[in-house]
Design a protein around this motif. Structure first.
Motif, PDB file in Angstrom:
ATOM      1  N   LEU A 212       0.682  -1.267   0.042  1.00 36.31           N
ATOM      2  CA  LEU A 212       0.009   0.158   0.070  1.00 36.31           C
ATOM      3  C   LEU A 212       0.768   1.278  -0.097  1.00 36.31           C
ATOM      4  O   LEU A 212       1.736   1.331   0.711  1.00 36.31           O
ATOM      5  CB  LEU A 212      -0.868   0.214   1.121  1.00 36.31           C
ATOM      6  N   GLY A 213       0.381   2.334  -0.646  1.00 40.38           N
ATOM      7  CA  GLY A 213       1.200   3.413  -0.898  1.00 40.38           C
ATOM      8  C   GLY A 213       2.050   3.791  -1.950  1.00 40.38           C
ATOM      9  O   GLY A 213       2.208   2.922  -2.916  1.00 40.38           O
ATOM     10  N   PHE A 214       2.947   4.752  -1.778  1.00 38.86           N
ATOM     11  CA  PHE A 214       3.968   5.157  -2.887  1.00 38.86           C
ATOM     12  C   PHE A 214       5.200   4.173  -2.909  1.00 38.86           C
ATOM     13  O   PHE A 214       5.381   3.706  -2.137  1.00 38.86           O
ATOM     14  CB  PHE A 214       4.644   6.491  -2.326  1.00 38.86           C
ATOM     15  N   VAL A 215       5.526   4.020  -4.134  1.00 38.49           N
ATOM     16  CA  VAL A 215       6.814   3.160  -4.305  1.00 38.49           C
ATOM     17  C   VAL A 215       7.776   4.136  -4.690  1.00 38.49           C
ATOM     18  O   VAL A 215       7.756   5.072  -5.566  1.00 38.49           O
ATOM     19  CB  VAL A 215       6.564   2.214  -5.637  1.00 38.49           C
TER      20      VAL A 215
ATOM     21  N   GLY B  38      -9.763   2.044  -0.663  1.00 38.46           N
ATOM     22  CA  GLY B  38      -9.804   2.793  -1.725  1.00 38.46           C
ATOM     23  C   GLY B  38     -10.280   4.381  -1.082  1.00 38.46           C
ATOM     24  O   GLY B  38      -9.731   5.264  -1.516  1.00 38.46           O
ATOM     25  N   LYS B  39     -11.101   4.202  -0.291  1.00 36.98           N
ATOM     26  CA  LYS B  39     -11.745   5.576   0.476  1.00 36.98           C
ATOM     27  C   LYS B  39     -10.481   5.991   1.447  1.00 36.98           C
ATOM     28  O   LYS B  39     -10.135   7.178   1.439  1.00 36.98           O
ATOM     29  CB  LYS B  39     -12.897   5.135   1.181  1.00 36.98           C
ATOM     30  N   MET B  40      -9.735   5.083   1.962  1.00 38.76           N
ATOM     31  CA  MET B  40      -8.470   5.460   3.031  1.00 38.76           C
ATOM     32  C   MET B  40      -7.485   6.210   1.906  1.00 38.76           C
ATOM     33  O   MET B  40      -6.881   7.209   2.169  1.00 38.76           O
ATOM     34  CB  MET B  40      -8.013   4.199   3.760  1.00 38.76           C
ATOM     35  N   ALA B  41      -7.322   5.652   0.716  1.00 41.24           N
ATOM     36  CA  ALA B  41      -6.220   6.082  -0.082  1.00 41.24           C
ATOM     37  C   ALA B  41      -6.390   7.219  -0.696  1.00 41.24           C
ATOM     38  O   ALA B  41      -5.615   8.163  -0.744  1.00 41.24           O
ATOM     39  CB  ALA B  41      -6.043   5.147  -1.290  1.00 41.24           C
ATOM     40  N   ALA B  42      -7.577   7.581  -0.982  1.00 46.22           N
ATOM     41  CA  ALA B  42      -8.304   8.748  -1.315  1.00 46.22           C
ATOM     42  C   ALA B  42      -7.993  10.016  -0.305  1.00 46.22           C
ATOM     43  O   ALA B  42      -7.428  11.075  -0.686  1.00 46.22           O
ATOM     44  CB  ALA B  42      -9.677   8.954  -1.855  1.00 46.22           C
ATOM     45  N   GLU B  43      -8.295   9.701   0.928  1.00 46.24           N
ATOM     46  CA  GLU B  43      -8.037  10.643   1.890  1.00 46.24           C
ATOM     47  C   GLU B  43      -6.492  11.027   2.227  1.00 46.24           C
ATOM     48  O   GLU B  43      -5.968  12.062   2.634  1.00 46.24           O
ATOM     49  CB  GLU B  43      -8.698  10.237   3.308  1.00 46.24           C
TER      50      GLU B  43
END
Length: 65
Positions: free
Chosen positions: A1-4, A28-33
């Motif tokens: 999860l997150g940036f590479v 998806g919701k958590m990633a958008a926030e």
């Protein structure tokens, strides 16, 4: 999860095995926030790809049911 870290602007949400379909809406919701508001949920640090490089591997059991 997150940036590479090795690829600028690349953000991944993968690695859920068979539970991805069930977990996708909330992740998806958590990633958008996380991306838009800069919210800092520990899930994006704990399960980031860089944990393999830094040796901060997670050793826990996940029980779903």
């Amino acid at each position: 999860l997150g940036f590479v870290d090795e690829v600028d602007g690349f953000y991944q949400l993968c690695g859920f095995m068979g539970h991805g379909f069930m977990m996708a809406p909330i992740i998806g919701k958590m990633a958008a926030e996380h991306l838009v508001k800069g919210s800092d949920d520990p899930i994006f640090t704990k399960w980031n790809l860089r944990r393999f490089k830094t040796g901060e591997l997670v050793n826990e059991t996940m029980i779903l049911g």
